[in-house]
Enzyme design. Sequence first.
Site, PDB file in Angstrom:
ATOM      1  N   ARG A  94      44.456  38.772  32.511  1.00  0.00           N
ATOM      2  CA  ARG A  94      44.169  40.057  33.156  1.00  0.00           C
ATOM      3  C   ARG A  94      43.171  40.875  32.334  1.00  0.00           C
ATOM      4  O   ARG A  94      42.299  41.525  32.894  1.00  0.00           O
ATOM      5  CB  ARG A  94      45.457  40.863  33.375  1.00  0.00           C
ATOM      6  CG  ARG A  94      46.400  40.242  34.352  1.00  0.00           C
ATOM      7  CD  ARG A  94      45.792  40.178  35.745  1.00  0.00           C
ATOM      8  NE  ARG A  94      46.744  39.575  36.660  1.00  0.00           N
ATOM      9  CZ  ARG A  94      46.448  38.673  37.578  1.00  0.00           C
ATOM     10  NH1 ARG A  94      45.220  38.265  37.723  1.00  0.00           N
ATOM     11  NH2 ARG A  94      47.372  38.191  38.366  1.00  0.00           N
ATOM     12  N   GLU A  97      39.977  39.234  32.897  1.00  0.00           N
ATOM     13  CA  GLU A  97      39.575  39.535  34.262  1.00  0.00           C
ATOM     14  C   GLU A  97      38.978  40.936  34.360  1.00  0.00           C
ATOM     15  O   GLU A  97      37.970  41.153  35.042  1.00  0.00           O
ATOM     16  CB  GLU A  97      40.766  39.408  35.208  1.00  0.00           C
ATOM     17  CG  GLU A  97      40.408  39.689  36.658  1.00  0.00           C
ATOM     18  CD  GLU A  97      41.617  39.636  37.570  1.00  0.00           C
ATOM     19  OE1 GLU A  97      42.727  40.016  37.143  1.00  0.00           O
ATOM     20  OE2 GLU A  97      41.448  39.221  38.719  1.00  0.00           O
ATOM     21  N   SER A 120      29.482  50.897  20.620  1.00  0.00           N
ATOM     22  CA  SER A 120      29.856  50.349  19.322  1.00  0.00           C
ATOM     23  C   SER A 120      31.264  49.769  19.374  1.00  0.00           C
ATOM     24  O   SER A 120      32.157  50.330  20.000  1.00  0.00           O
ATOM     25  CB  SER A 120      29.808  51.442  18.253  1.00  0.00           C
ATOM     26  OG  SER A 120      30.301  50.945  17.025  1.00  0.00           O
TER      27      SER A 120
END
Length: 159
Positions: A94, A97, A120
């Site tokens: 997840r 994803e 950054s």
Amino acid sequence: MTPMSNGDYLIRLQFSEELEALKAAKKACGYTYEELAEKMGVNKIWLASAFEGQQYVPEEYSVKLAEVLGISPDKTVFLNNHPYKGNTDPILYRLHEVIDTYGPAIKDIIHEQGGNAIMSAIDFGLDCDVITDDDGNHRVIIKFDGKLLPYAKKGNYPW
């Protein structure tokens, strides 16, 4: 089988020509993702992610997108297809994803709002909490807080 990497997926994206035409229509209208999302009544990150081929877009929204951009609905119908997804450990999958799906959209928003810059990962904060919302649902809140770093322009451009 090893899941397809984000780079491999983006290179062989099924609707790359259609997505480029959609981006050209957005550019021709002069809208930012935020402005376009506001006109459509959707989230700007979700919309920018759809422009990267990472979202299923319900027909009502693909039709609305065509209306707002002043293009034929047949130019947005491809967005009604479900994009490819990979698999791994459920939580890590997840998180991957989220970055695979929303990363290109986040990049586009950073460039629209922050210019030619990156986030950054050194001057960076990260936090994660699980909260209970007003409906009693548990929600995961992840916050990335990275300093905006404009690209240096030392020497001749392009460097």
